[in-house]
Motif scaffolding. Structure first.
Motif, PDB file in Angstrom:
ATOM      1  N   TRP A 190       0.831  -1.204   0.000  1.00 35.48           N
ATOM      2  CA  TRP A 190       0.000   0.000   0.000  1.00 35.48           C
ATOM      3  C   TRP A 190       0.871   1.263   0.000  1.00 35.48           C
ATOM      4  O   TRP A 190       0.506   2.259  -0.624  1.00 35.48           O
ATOM      5  N   GLN A 191       2.032   1.236   0.667  1.00 36.26           N
ATOM      6  CA  GLN A 191       2.941   2.377   0.614  1.00 36.26           C
ATOM      7  C   GLN A 191       3.490   2.560  -0.796  1.00 36.26           C
ATOM      8  O   GLN A 191       3.582   3.693  -1.297  1.00 36.26           O
ATOM      9  N   THR A 192       3.841   1.475  -1.444  1.00 38.12           N
ATOM     10  CA  THR A 192       4.314   1.545  -2.829  1.00 38.12           C
ATOM     11  C   THR A 192       3.250   2.161  -3.728  1.00 38.12           C
ATOM     12  O   THR A 192       3.550   3.005  -4.581  1.00 38.12           O
ATOM     13  N   TYR A 198      -1.081   5.770  -6.895  1.00 40.33           N
ATOM     14  CA  TYR A 198      -2.230   4.873  -6.999  1.00 40.33           C
ATOM     15  C   TYR A 198      -2.976   4.745  -5.667  1.00 40.33           C
ATOM     16  O   TYR A 198      -3.675   3.755  -5.427  1.00 40.33           O
ATOM     17  N   GLY A 199      -2.834   5.738  -4.804  1.00 36.40           N
ATOM     18  CA  GLY A 199      -3.496   5.685  -3.517  1.00 36.40           C
ATOM     19  C   GLY A 199      -5.006   5.697  -3.603  1.00 36.40           C
ATOM     20  O   GLY A 199      -5.689   5.267  -2.664  1.00 36.40           O
ATOM     21  N   PHE A 202      -5.571   1.780  -3.946  1.00 36.04           N
ATOM     22  CA  PHE A 202      -5.181   1.052  -2.742  1.00 36.04           C
ATOM     23  C   PHE A 202      -5.504   1.947  -1.552  1.00 36.04           C
ATOM     24  O   PHE A 202      -4.693   2.766  -1.146  1.00 36.04           O
ATOM     25  N   ILE A 203      -6.689   1.794  -1.007  1.00 33.09           N
ATOM     26  CA  ILE A 203      -7.204   2.762  -0.054  1.00 33.09           C
ATOM     27  C   ILE A 203      -6.870   2.369   1.384  1.00 33.09           C
ATOM     28  O   ILE A 203      -6.628   1.202   1.684  1.00 33.09           O
ATOM     29  N   GLU A 204      -6.864   3.373   2.243  1.00 31.38           N
ATOM     30  CA  GLU A 204      -6.502   3.168   3.646  1.00 31.38           C
ATOM     31  C   GLU A 204      -7.738   2.829   4.471  1.00 31.38           C
ATOM     32  O   GLU A 204      -8.156   3.569   5.355  1.00 31.38           O
ATOM     33  N   LYS A 252      -3.827  -2.171 -14.925  1.00 34.05           N
ATOM     34  CA  LYS A 252      -2.472  -1.626 -15.028  1.00 34.05           C
ATOM     35  C   LYS A 252      -1.976  -1.150 -13.666  1.00 34.05           C
ATOM     36  O   LYS A 252      -0.814  -1.375 -13.312  1.00 34.05           O
ATOM     37  N   ALA A 253      -2.851  -0.506 -12.910  1.00 33.52           N
ATOM     38  CA  ALA A 253      -2.451  -0.018 -11.592  1.00 33.52           C
ATOM     39  C   ALA A 253      -2.018  -1.176 -10.699  1.00 33.52           C
ATOM     40  O   ALA A 253      -0.974  -1.108 -10.030  1.00 33.52           O
ATOM     41  N   VAL A 254      -2.796  -2.246 -10.686  1.00 34.08           N
ATOM     42  CA  VAL A 254      -2.460  -3.393  -9.852  1.00 34.08           C
ATOM     43  C   VAL A 254      -1.154  -4.028 -10.317  1.00 34.08           C
ATOM     44  O   VAL A 254      -0.265  -4.334  -9.508  1.00 34.08           O
TER      45      VAL A 254
END
Length: 275
Positions: A190-192, A198-199, A202-204, A252-254
């Protein structure tokens, strides 16, 4: 992944899944990867079913293994046609593309990579826990078989980490942090994603998935992460899980994030070895 969806519903033991399996094997071999199948018969609520996990290997400088995985079957339904564009299709396509990119680099990674496509992830009964028992559940047939076979053959200690993909292609992609997954793997990936911009994918937010193909490995002490969108995917296990719900940008993001995370995962594992 459109070719996979074109085979139609692909429940474990079906002719359609056999055709999908041959397609996956053909793709992996075209990348120059050593490929094999792990075939077995599973006892299910609808009787014995022949299943087969597909494995491809990218040899590394070490025999120690990092697994990148997906399930490639779709859920069995009698009442409607379920083609699983996102649930099974998207993650299978993403793992194939990750395998292609890594193989195309023509360099030996620090660890050996196994690209594993699990059969029989889906339950045959309506609900995940409607049938079976805790010791012999009606789900994760392929991953349970694979982890158990590694243990019996004395190969389990080679596996250092598992990165599992499942439901990763939705056009409104929101990947929450699975609470069952190994924390450092979640944090690192998730940090990457945040660092790559791409935050928004990949949500917090934490989410309890409640079980997937990473669980048999976690139960045997293998660190693992599940990258999945479940509760916020409105077409999960419905006939509307079709190709029009899938976005190339999400895929693509994943793929970008997983590929960028792998050297960091390798370094973390190497640092641990040096302590």
């Amino acid at each position: 992944m459109s070719k996979l969806v074109a085979f139609g519903p692909r429940p474990a033991g079906s002719a359609e899944l056999a055709r999908a399996r041959e397609y996956i094997i053909g793709e992996l071999r075209s990348y120059g990867l050593k490929t094999w199948t792990d075939e077995f018969t599973a006892q299910t609520p609808i009787g014995p079913r022949r299943m087969a996990n597909v494995v491809a290997e990218l040899g590394g400088q070490s025999r120690d293994v990092i697994i990148i995985a997906s399930h490639y079957d779709t859920k069995y339904y009698r009442k409607f046609r379920f083609v699983g564009a996102n649930d099974g299709g998207s993650s299978t396509g993403a793992v194939l593309e990750i395998a292609r990119v890594l193989a195309a680099r023509h360099e030996r990674p620090r660890f050996t990579y196994w690209f594993v496509f699990f059969d029989g992830e889906e339950a045959f009964c309506e609900g995940w826990t409607d049938c079976g028992t805790p010791e012999n559940p009606d789900n994760t047939y392929g991953s349970r078989r694979f982890a158990s076979r590694l243990e019996k053959e004395g190969e389990l200690n080679r596996v250092l980490a598992l990165v599992l993909l499942d439901l990763v292609g939705y056009k409104n992609l929101e990947l929450a942090r699975d609470t069952m997954s190994t924390r450092w793997l979640v944090d690192l990936i998730w940090q990457t994603a945040r660092e790559m911009g791409y935050g928004n994918y990949f949500i917090e937010r934490e989410e309890g998935i409640g079980g997937d193909d990473h669980v048999p490995f976690l139960q045997k002490g293998i660190e693992a992460v599940d990258i999945i969108q479940l509760s916020t995917y409105p077409y999960w296990h419905t006939p509307e899980d079709t190709l029009d719900k899938i976005s190339p940008r999400s895929l693509k993001a994943v793929g970008d994030v997983v590929l960028a995370s792998l050297p960091r995962i390798e370094q973390r594992l190497l640092n641990r070895r040096l302590r």
